[in-house]
Scaffold this active site. Sequence first.
Site, PDB file in Angstrom:
ATOM      1  N   SER A  13       0.798  -1.219   0.000  1.00  0.00           N
ATOM      2  CA  SER A  13       0.000   0.000   0.000  1.00  0.00           C
ATOM      3  C   SER A  13       0.833   1.272   0.000  1.00  0.00           C
ATOM      4  CB  SER A  13      -0.949   0.011   1.203  1.00  0.00           C
ATOM      5  OG  SER A  13      -0.234  -0.142   2.407  1.00  0.00           O
ATOM      6  N   HIS A  54       1.100   4.727   7.352  1.00  0.00           N
ATOM      7  CA  HIS A  54       1.269   5.161   5.964  1.00  0.00           C
ATOM      8  C   HIS A  54       1.730   6.611   5.895  1.00  0.00           C
ATOM      9  CE1 HIS A  54      -1.561   1.750   5.648  1.00  0.00           C
ATOM     10  NE2 HIS A  54      -0.857   1.488   4.557  1.00  0.00           N
ATOM     11  N   ASN A 108       3.826  -6.002   5.416  1.00  0.00           N
ATOM     12  CA  ASN A 108       2.680  -6.785   5.875  1.00  0.00           C
ATOM     13  C   ASN A 108       3.102  -8.103   6.502  1.00  0.00           C
ATOM     14  OD1 ASN A 108       0.267  -5.168   5.211  1.00  0.00           O
ATOM     15  ND2 ASN A 108       1.120  -5.251   3.160  1.00  0.00           N
ATOM     16  N   ASP A 126      -3.236   6.877  10.704  1.00  0.00           N
ATOM     17  CA  ASP A 126      -3.027   5.507  11.167  1.00  0.00           C
ATOM     18  C   ASP A 126      -1.635   5.268  11.734  1.00  0.00           C
ATOM     19  OD1 ASP A 126      -1.340   5.201   8.925  1.00  0.00           O
ATOM     20  OD2 ASP A 126      -2.885   4.238   7.730  1.00  0.00           O
ATOM     21  N   GLY A 130      -2.063  -4.464   1.080  1.00  0.00           N
ATOM     22  CA  GLY A 130      -2.213  -5.708   1.822  1.00  0.00           C
ATOM     23  C   GLY A 130      -1.274  -6.816   1.411  1.00  0.00           C
TER      24      GLY A 130
END
Length: 220
Positions: A46, A195, A111, A192, A83
């Site tokens: 991502s 990112h 991830n 978050d 993801g």
Amino acid sequence: MQIASRPGQTRRGWLAGALAAAGTLAAAGTRAAGRAAPVVTVLGDSITAGYGLRAGAALPARLQAALTRLGAPAQVRGAGVSGDTTADGLARVDFSVQGDTAVCVVALGGNDLLQGLDPRTTRANLEAIVRRLKARHIAVVVAGLTAPRAIGAGYARDFDAVFPAVAHDTGAVLYPDLLAGVARIPSLNQADGIHPNPAGVDIIAARLAPVVARSLRRIR
């Protein structure tokens, strides 16, 4: 990386195919305009896909701008799927990284870290990705990550060691930490905390660009 639910395999395959098709069309347009430039593909998750950002603020666009400023113009093609783990990247590397790619930045592993996967599995997947790319005569830059020690010092140490080991064993170029200067700095990340925001992406691109530029110059 992605903190939301991961897409299904069908959607991931569709997205990866769409990215590849878009990159092919863009390359054709660039050649038609008489401005042929080497292609740099960023195979990632991502962060590469530009989670939460407009396209012009995402890593591929900002890396392309940074390379141009360095006098190493290139067409930077994003091949990021939110993801994706290293296993997902391995499953799609052959069609996500098109044959006209000169340099591929492999920016996967975040991830794996978030899911607590065995670093030995991450290493095996990354080595397989790099070897497939090099067999196609594509130069590779492996972008590492640094795990937070809060997850456990032993795991963090093993995870951090994956990326230099892969670069050493495959002959790829190592960029030690994709998120250097950005990770865990609130002003450079989205809400978050994972990112990067546009300012964070600009820092990543500016630091990564010289490494990619050197790889481009070696193959010319």
